[in-house]
Design a protein around this motif. Structure first.
Motif, PDB file in Angstrom:
ATOM      1  N   ALA A  16       3.280  20.960   1.567  1.00 52.33           N
ATOM      2  CA  ALA A  16       5.395  20.626   2.673  1.00 52.33           C
ATOM      3  C   ALA A  16       4.837  20.192   4.323  1.00 52.33           C
ATOM      4  N   TYR A  17       3.778  20.676   4.245  1.00 50.18           N
ATOM      5  CA  TYR A  17       3.468  19.930   5.543  1.00 50.18           C
ATOM      6  C   TYR A  17       2.567  19.515   6.242  1.00 50.18           C
ATOM      7  N   LEU A  18       1.960  18.708   4.216  1.00 48.66           N
ATOM      8  CA  LEU A  18       1.041  17.100   4.847  1.00 48.66           C
ATOM      9  C   LEU A  18       2.288  15.659   4.885  1.00 48.66           C
ATOM     10  N   SER A  19       3.106  17.060   3.739  1.00 49.31           N
ATOM     11  CA  SER A  19       3.723  15.038   3.307  1.00 49.31           C
ATOM     12  C   SER A  19       5.052  14.330   4.605  1.00 49.31           C
ATOM     13  N   GLN A  20       5.104  15.473   5.271  1.00 52.93           N
ATOM     14  CA  GLN A  20       6.603  15.619   5.894  1.00 52.93           C
ATOM     15  C   GLN A  20       5.308  15.263   7.491  1.00 52.93           C
ATOM     16  N   LEU A  21       4.573  15.246   7.934  1.00 47.82           N
ATOM     17  CA  LEU A  21       4.207  14.315   8.998  1.00 47.82           C
ATOM     18  C   LEU A  21       4.061  12.796   9.169  1.00 47.82           C
ATOM     19  N   GLN A  22       4.367  12.581  10.306  1.00 47.85           N
ATOM     20  CA  GLN A  22       4.808  10.532  10.319  1.00 47.85           C
ATOM     21  C   GLN A  22       2.952  10.470  10.792  1.00 47.85           C
ATOM     22  N   PRO A  53       6.171   7.015   4.703  1.00 41.94           N
ATOM     23  CA  PRO A  53       6.261   7.660   3.847  1.00 41.94           C
ATOM     24  C   PRO A  53       7.327   8.241   3.367  1.00 41.94           C
ATOM     25  N   ARG A  54       7.562   8.485   1.339  1.00 39.63           N
ATOM     26  CA  ARG A  54       8.254   7.881   0.528  1.00 39.63           C
ATOM     27  C   ARG A  54       9.390   9.661   0.508  1.00 39.63           C
ATOM     28  N   PRO A  55      10.715   9.215   0.930  1.00 38.08           N
ATOM     29  CA  PRO A  55      10.941   9.858   1.571  1.00 38.08           C
ATOM     30  C   PRO A  55      11.602  11.180  -0.136  1.00 38.08           C
ATOM     31  N   ILE A  90      -4.166  12.356   5.500  1.00 33.84           N
ATOM     32  CA  ILE A  90      -3.558  12.944   4.780  1.00 33.84           C
ATOM     33  C   ILE A  90      -2.322  12.788   4.665  1.00 33.84           C
ATOM     34  N   ALA A  91      -2.328  12.377   6.648  1.00 36.26           N
ATOM     35  CA  ALA A  91      -0.678  12.937   7.143  1.00 36.26           C
ATOM     36  C   ALA A  91       0.505  11.961   6.334  1.00 36.26           C
ATOM     37  N   GLY A  92       1.585  11.980   5.916  1.00 42.23           N
ATOM     38  CA  GLY A  92       3.026  10.907   4.795  1.00 42.23           C
ATOM     39  C   GLY A  92       2.188  11.349   3.624  1.00 42.23           C
ATOM     40  N   GLN A  93       1.256  11.058   3.166  1.00 42.27           N
ATOM     41  CA  GLN A  93       1.106  11.268   1.710  1.00 42.27           C
ATOM     42  C   GLN A  93       2.075  11.979   0.341  1.00 42.27           C
ATOM     43  N   PRO A  94       2.250  11.751  -0.133  1.00 42.48           N
ATOM     44  CA  PRO A  94       3.746  12.063  -1.173  1.00 42.48           C
ATOM     45  C   PRO A  94       3.409  13.520  -1.502  1.00 42.48           C
ATOM     46  N   ARG A  95       3.989  14.515  -1.783  1.00 44.92           N
ATOM     47  CA  ARG A  95       3.723  16.701  -1.773  1.00 44.92           C
ATOM     48  C   ARG A  95       2.957  16.661  -3.016  1.00 44.92           C
ATOM     49  N   PRO A  96       3.627  15.949  -4.568  1.00 46.45           N
ATOM     50  CA  PRO A  96       3.304  15.929  -5.700  1.00 46.45           C
ATOM     51  C   PRO A  96       1.469  15.485  -5.829  1.00 46.45           C
ATOM     52  N   GLY A 126       0.748  -1.551  -0.144  1.00 51.14           N
ATOM     53  CA  GLY A 126      -0.080   0.014  -0.779  1.00 51.14           C
ATOM     54  C   GLY A 126       0.710   1.465  -0.094  1.00 51.14           C
ATOM     55  N   ASN A 127       2.084   0.923   0.306  1.00 58.31           N
ATOM     56  CA  ASN A 127       3.200   2.540   0.126  1.00 58.31           C
ATOM     57  C   ASN A 127       3.344   2.496  -1.562  1.00 58.31           C
ATOM     58  N   SER A 128       2.717   3.893  -2.167  1.00 59.72           N
ATOM     59  CA  SER A 128       2.796   4.033  -3.272  1.00 59.72           C
ATOM     60  C   SER A 128       4.447   4.097  -3.981  1.00 59.72           C
ATOM     61  N   ARG A 129       4.354   3.632  -5.675  1.00 57.71           N
ATOM     62  CA  ARG A 129       5.893   3.286  -5.834  1.00 57.71           C
ATOM     63  C   ARG A 129       6.166   4.476  -6.688  1.00 57.71           C
ATOM     64  N   ARG A 130       5.256   4.947  -6.877  1.00 59.12           N
ATOM     65  CA  ARG A 130       5.004   6.507  -7.997  1.00 59.12           C
ATOM     66  C   ARG A 130       4.361   7.838  -7.026  1.00 59.12           C
ATOM     67  N   ASP A 131       5.173   9.054  -6.938  1.00 56.97           N
ATOM     68  CA  ASP A 131       4.780  10.175  -5.624  1.00 56.97           C
ATOM     69  C   ASP A 131       3.863  10.568  -6.450  1.00 56.97           C
ATOM     70  N   TYR A 132       3.303  10.784  -7.347  1.00 52.30           N
ATOM     71  CA  TYR A 132       1.744  11.447  -7.410  1.00 52.30           C
ATOM     72  C   TYR A 132       0.699  10.400  -8.038  1.00 52.30           C
ATOM     73  N   ILE A 133       0.986   8.935  -7.482  1.00 50.34           N
ATOM     74  CA  ILE A 133       0.184   7.921  -6.455  1.00 50.34           C
ATOM     75  C   ILE A 133      -0.017   8.067  -4.999  1.00 50.34           C
ATOM     76  N   PRO A 134      -1.075   7.810  -4.074  1.00 51.37           N
ATOM     77  CA  PRO A 134      -1.481   8.051  -2.867  1.00 51.37           C
ATOM     78  C   PRO A 134      -1.246   6.843  -2.218  1.00 51.37           C
ATOM     79  N   ASN A 135      -0.780   7.075  -0.904  1.00 50.55           N
ATOM     80  CA  ASN A 135      -0.354   5.768  -0.696  1.00 50.55           C
ATOM     81  C   ASN A 135      -1.790   5.515   0.564  1.00 50.55           C
ATOM     82  N   LEU A 136      -2.043   4.042   0.168  1.00 55.95           N
ATOM     83  CA  LEU A 136      -3.217   3.110   0.613  1.00 55.95           C
ATOM     84  C   LEU A 136      -2.983   3.030   1.945  1.00 55.95           C
ATOM     85  N   ALA A 137      -1.843   2.193   2.087  1.00 56.41           N
ATOM     86  CA  ALA A 137      -1.286   1.548   3.738  1.00 56.41           C
ATOM     87  C   ALA A 137      -1.688   2.306   4.845  1.00 56.41           C
TER      88      ALA A 137
END
Length: 188
Positions: free
Chosen positions: A181-187, A97-99, A137-143, A36-47
């Motif tokens: 920027a804020y949401l993507s860096q939330l754990q 979350p993706r680095p 929405i916490a930890g979702q990819p920024r793009p 469930g962890n996205s392989r691409r930055d423009y696709i959401p994590n489902l995990a």
């Protein structure tokens, strides 16, 4: 919803559902990853996503209330039980979350935290983990976050009937950049 609620109460049913989903997630894993962890930055994590939200999203793709070429096709291939099982399966996975490749702009993150606190916290919660039918929405990819917020703000018809259309209507490009920027860096 009743099926998801029943899974929460029955450990044996949860195990069966989880095992059944593992067999059907091959299609999902191409974009969202096996865990469930996205392989691409423009696709959401489902995990770690709320199972009710995932199931609701599936149903909206099936009925075309929500449109995405790949998701509309994929959802039609799955039975109701398979959609329930997959929603439950991904909800049980750990989010990784993706680095972020770019350096963190602390001022932008602080601006996003402030905007989140005034606009988003009531529905998504203080830690942006969502609840019931509201997504984490916490930890979702920024793009992904940026693109999704732009689509809501611009009243993209593929997001029809979402309460986010009204909420995002007032967002500027700067607000969107700050929130992402804020949401993507939330754990999560």
């Amino acid at each position: 919803m009743d099926r998801l609620a029943a899974l929460e109460k029955d450990p044996a049913a949860r195990e069966r559902s989880y095992a059944a989903a593992q067999e059907r997630i091959l299609l999902c894993s191409k974009c969202h990853g096996e865990d469930g962890n996205s392989r691409r930055d423009y696709i959401p994590n489902l995990a770690g996503q709320n199972p009710q939200y995932l199931f609701d999203a599936f149903e909206k793709y099936v009925t075309r209330q929500r449109t995405d070429f790949v998701m509309n096709q994929a959802a039609k291939l799955l039975t109701l039980d398979e959609r329930v099982n997959i929603a439950f399966y991904f909800s049980q996975q750990k989010v990784h979350p993706r680095p972020v490749a770019e350096p963190v702009d602390n001022a932008l993150v602080a601006q996003g935290a402030q905007r989140f606190g005034t606009l988003c916290v009531a529905c998504h919660g203080a830690a942006a983990l969502g609840r019931d039918g509201i997504p984490r929405i916490a930890g979702q990819p920024r793009p992904y976050l940026s693109h999704a917020l732009q689509r809501y703000r611009d009243k993209d018809p593929s997001r029809a009937d979402s309460p986010m259309l009204g909420v995002a209507a007032s967002l500027s490009d700067g607000d969107i950049a700050a929130l992402a920027a804020y949401l993507s860096q939330l754990q999560p």
